[in-house]
Scaffold this motif. Structure first.
Motif, mmCIF file in Angstrom:
data_model
loop_
_atom_site.group_PDB
_atom_site.id
_atom_site.type_symbol
_atom_site.label_atom_id
_atom_site.label_comp_id
_atom_site.label_asym_id
_atom_site.label_seq_id
_atom_site.Cartn_x
_atom_site.Cartn_y
_atom_site.Cartn_z
ATOM 1 N N THR A 134 -15.037 -97.473 -85.078
ATOM 2 C CA THR A 134 -15.911 -96.579 -84.265
ATOM 3 C C THR A 134 -16.028 -95.200 -85.182
ATOM 4 O OG1 THR A 134 -15.994 -95.586 -82.178
ATOM 5 C CG2 THR A 134 -13.935 -95.368 -83.214
ATOM 6 N N PHE A 135 -17.159 -94.469 -84.723
ATOM 7 C CA PHE A 135 -17.440 -93.041 -85.410
ATOM 8 C C PHE A 135 -17.848 -92.103 -84.650
ATOM 9 C CE2 PHE A 135 -21.098 -95.794 -85.280
ATOM 10 C CZ PHE A 135 -22.245 -95.002 -84.990
ATOM 11 N N GLY A 136 -18.023 -90.852 -85.071
ATOM 12 C CA GLY A 136 -18.324 -89.604 -84.250
ATOM 13 C C GLY A 136 -18.605 -88.617 -85.183
ATOM 14 N N PHE A 137 -19.554 -87.515 -84.691
ATOM 15 C CA PHE A 137 -19.748 -86.348 -85.345
ATOM 16 C C PHE A 137 -18.707 -85.390 -84.935
ATOM 17 C CE2 PHE A 137 -23.783 -88.645 -84.648
ATOM 18 C CZ PHE A 137 -24.248 -88.505 -85.880
ATOM 19 N N LEU A 138 -18.316 -84.436 -86.092
ATOM 20 C CA LEU A 138 -17.190 -83.518 -85.932
ATOM 21 C C LEU A 138 -17.644 -82.754 -84.704
ATOM 22 C CD1 LEU A 138 -14.504 -82.286 -86.946
ATOM 23 C CD2 LEU A 138 -15.936 -80.916 -88.465
ATOM 24 N N GLY A 144 -10.950 -82.663 -72.771
ATOM 25 C CA GLY A 144 -9.670 -83.550 -72.533
ATOM 26 C C GLY A 144 -9.955 -85.021 -72.593
ATOM 27 N N LEU A 145 -11.008 -85.270 -73.407
ATOM 28 C CA LEU A 145 -11.170 -86.724 -74.138
ATOM 29 C C LEU A 145 -10.997 -86.666 -75.453
ATOM 30 C CD1 LEU A 145 -14.560 -87.075 -72.380
ATOM 31 C CD2 LEU A 145 -12.300 -88.059 -71.585
ATOM 32 N N ALA A 146 -11.007 -87.869 -76.073
ATOM 33 C CA ALA A 146 -10.741 -88.080 -77.565
ATOM 34 C C ALA A 146 -9.339 -87.720 -77.944
ATOM 35 C CB ALA A 146 -11.827 -87.639 -78.432
ATOM 36 N N ARG A 147 -8.495 -87.475 -77.049
ATOM 37 C CA ARG A 147 -7.014 -86.962 -77.269
ATOM 38 C C ARG A 147 -6.408 -87.714 -78.432
ATOM 39 N NH1 ARG A 147 -5.023 -85.569 -71.255
ATOM 40 N NH2 ARG A 147 -6.487 -83.947 -70.689
ATOM 41 N N GLY A 148 -6.779 -89.126 -78.469
ATOM 42 C CA GLY A 148 -5.775 -90.002 -79.395
ATOM 43 C C GLY A 148 -6.695 -90.216 -80.669
ATOM 44 N N GLY A 149 -7.992 -89.646 -80.986
ATOM 45 C CA GLY A 149 -8.773 -89.758 -81.927
ATOM 46 C C GLY A 149 -8.434 -88.788 -82.980
ATOM 47 N N SER A 150 -8.480 -89.580 -84.351
ATOM 48 C CA SER A 150 -8.047 -88.902 -85.460
ATOM 49 C C SER A 150 -8.838 -89.743 -86.545
ATOM 50 C CB SER A 150 -6.621 -89.067 -85.707
ATOM 51 O OG SER A 150 -6.570 -90.338 -86.026
ATOM 52 N N LEU A 151 -8.530 -89.297 -87.861
ATOM 53 C CA LEU A 151 -9.402 -89.977 -89.169
ATOM 54 C C LEU A 151 -8.487 -91.163 -89.227
ATOM 55 C CD1 LEU A 151 -9.701 -86.782 -91.498
ATOM 56 C CD2 LEU A 151 -11.356 -88.014 -90.135
ATOM 57 N N ASP A 152 -7.549 -91.573 -88.609
ATOM 58 C CA ASP A 152 -6.909 -92.988 -88.760
ATOM 59 C C ASP A 152 -7.411 -93.876 -87.792
ATOM 60 O OD1 ASP A 152 -4.742 -91.763 -90.557
ATOM 61 O OD2 ASP A 152 -3.692 -91.150 -88.807
ATOM 62 N N ASN A 153 -8.330 -93.475 -87.018
ATOM 63 C CA ASN A 153 -8.977 -94.517 -86.099
ATOM 64 C C ASN A 153 -10.121 -94.523 -85.674
ATOM 65 O OD1 ASN A 153 -8.845 -92.423 -83.962
ATOM 66 N ND2 ASN A 153 -6.872 -93.084 -83.374
ATOM 67 N N ALA A 154 -11.031 -93.489 -86.628
ATOM 68 C CA ALA A 154 -12.330 -93.304 -86.296
ATOM 69 C C ALA A 154 -12.871 -92.670 -87.660
ATOM 70 C CB ALA A 154 -12.763 -92.302 -85.152
ATOM 71 N N ILE A 155 -14.131 -93.028 -87.853
ATOM 72 C CA ILE A 155 -15.047 -92.391 -88.818
ATOM 73 C C ILE A 155 -15.520 -90.876 -88.399
ATOM 74 C CG2 ILE A 155 -16.855 -92.599 -90.663
ATOM 75 C CD1 ILE A 155 -16.897 -95.463 -90.111
ATOM 76 N N SER A 186 -21.063 -84.757 -94.742
ATOM 77 C CA SER A 186 -20.289 -85.616 -95.308
ATOM 78 C C SER A 186 -19.269 -86.451 -94.355
ATOM 79 C CB SER A 186 -19.222 -84.855 -96.262
ATOM 80 O OG SER A 186 -18.424 -83.875 -95.675
ATOM 81 N N ILE A 187 -18.489 -87.579 -95.002
ATOM 82 C CA ILE A 187 -17.606 -88.345 -94.360
ATOM 83 C C ILE A 187 -16.447 -87.597 -94.632
ATOM 84 C CG2 ILE A 187 -16.466 -90.595 -93.994
ATOM 85 C CD1 ILE A 187 -19.504 -91.158 -93.697
ATOM 86 N N LEU A 188 -15.668 -87.245 -93.233
ATOM 87 C CA LEU A 188 -14.326 -86.712 -93.623
ATOM 88 C C LEU A 188 -13.251 -87.601 -93.790
ATOM 89 C CD1 LEU A 188 -14.415 -84.122 -90.682
ATOM 90 C CD2 LEU A 188 -15.306 -83.736 -93.452
ATOM 91 N N ASN A 189 -13.293 -88.791 -93.791
ATOM 92 C CA ASN A 189 -12.214 -89.822 -93.932
ATOM 93 C C ASN A 189 -11.842 -89.936 -95.479
ATOM 94 O OD1 ASN A 189 -13.850 -90.558 -91.620
ATOM 95 N ND2 ASN A 189 -11.840 -91.709 -91.130
ATOM 96 N N PRO A 190 -10.530 -89.650 -95.830
ATOM 97 C CA PRO A 190 -10.380 -89.652 -97.387
ATOM 98 C C PRO A 190 -10.766 -90.811 -98.201
ATOM 99 C CG PRO A 190 -8.464 -88.559 -96.263
ATOM 100 C CD PRO A 190 -9.573 -89.285 -95.248
ATOM 101 N N ASP A 191 -10.775 -92.031 -97.483
ATOM 102 C CA ASP A 191 -10.945 -93.450 -97.891
ATOM 103 C C ASP A 191 -12.567 -93.896 -98.168
ATOM 104 O OD1 ASP A 191 -8.185 -93.475 -98.840
ATOM 105 O OD2 ASP A 191 -7.589 -94.533 -97.029
#
Length: 314
Positions: free
Chosen positions: A192-196, A206-217, A223-228
């Motif tokens: 899954t992906f989203g814009f910063l 109060g949404l996307a509380r569990g979202g991080s670079l570990d589970n979303a692009i 630029s793409i913020l995910n290191p990999d």
């Protein structure tokens, strides 16, 4: 996996995982249990009294904002699309999904972990014959410049195009005919992906509380913020196909037809399913006979009219 399996399938033994809900941020334990023929995919919240069983069918969709949410008798299960996509992509018809929280855990933002769960325990064939929803005539829904349609075809395929007017997510298209090998190799790992800017706004709400670079692009303006980086150059459109497969699985049985989606999301995918089901002339429920199913594969006119498959008794 045969193109038209004769018999329904489930997993061979229970398998579990734990993670967090993408929007709730709540830790969730999830277990997939084998289920008998004609059980379907059913969600059960074990953290609530009564353990209401919620079938994974379109009539139980209660929300399509940001994710697909199922509900019954006031009980809800959110973000079901990635798990449903994995089960559909692997040809699993019957599973009891138990979870102790409000959302299916997001894991790495793709369907890959759920695919690994199923493959780790294996698949078991059941005695019940498999039934299919055969698309008999084109059906289309639109919303502005977005469009989703299902048209007659020999098998289940998906064509998808996206265009976010962004330098990193401009027009992307992808097409496939679904099989378990194709799903695992081409679709299941797409995240899954989203814009910063949107992620920041969602968290304020109060949404996307569990979202991080570990589970979303996550993408900023340039630029793409995910290191990999990305797993595929066109990972964005592949994930949209992943979502669409999960949403269309809410017919409650596998589809024989070609799904075409242009800039759609969960809401329009759901409207397409509803529109097909609202008009019985658009489809036929059929059941494969062992001697005829493979022949039906190559005869589109007969297949679309259900002549090579055995009609189900309503």
């Amino acid at each position: 996996m045969p193109l038209f399996p004769d018999y329904q399938r489930t997993i061979s033994e229970p398998v579990s995982c734990k993670g967090v809900g993408l929007h709730s941020g709540v830790p969730v334990n999830l277990t997939l249990w084998p289920a008998p023929a004609d059980h379907g995919i059913v969600f059960v919240r074990t953290d609530l009294a009564g353990q209401v069983a919620i079938p994974a069918r379109s009539e139980f969709v209660v929300d399509t904002a940001l994710a697909t949410t199922l509900g019954k008798d006031g009980v809800k299960v959110g973000t079901v699309e990635h798990l449903l996509s994995a089960l559909a992509g692997l040809g699993i018809d019957n599973v009891r999904v138990e979870l102790d929280g409000p959302e299916v855990p997001v894991m790495d933002g793709s369907a890959e972990h759920f695919v690994q769960m199923v493959t780790s325990v294996g698949v078991r064939e059941l005695e019940g014959r498999r039934s299919y929803l055969v698309i008999k005539k084109p059906v289309t829904v639109t919303e502005g410049d977005k469009e989703a349609s299902l048209v007659p075809a020999r098998r289940f395929g998906v064509s998808c195009t996206i265009d976010f007017k962004h330098p990193l997510i401009s027009s992307q298209s992808f097409e496939l005919e679904l099989s378990d090998r194709c799903f695992s190799g081409e679709i299941s790992r797409a995240r899954t992906f989203g814009f910063l800017r949107d992620v920041e706004m969602l968290k304020k709400l109060g949404l996307a509380r569990g979202g991080s670079l570990d589970n979303a692009i996550v993408v900023d303006e340039s630029s793409i913020l995910n290191p990999d980086g990305l797993r595929f150059p066109d990972e964005f459109v592949r994930h949209k196909i992943l979502d669409a497969i999960g949403d269309v699985s809410l017919f409650g049985r596998p589809v024989i037809g070609h799904l075409k989606v242009f800039k759609t999301g969960h809401a329009l995918n759901h409207k397409l399913v509803q529109k097909v089901l609202s008009d019985p002339s658009c489809y036929e429920l059929v059941q494969g006979r062992p001697a005829d199913v493979e022949r039906a594969e190559v005869r589109l006119p007969e297949l679309a009219s259900g002549r090579d498959l055995e009609p189900l008794v309503a």
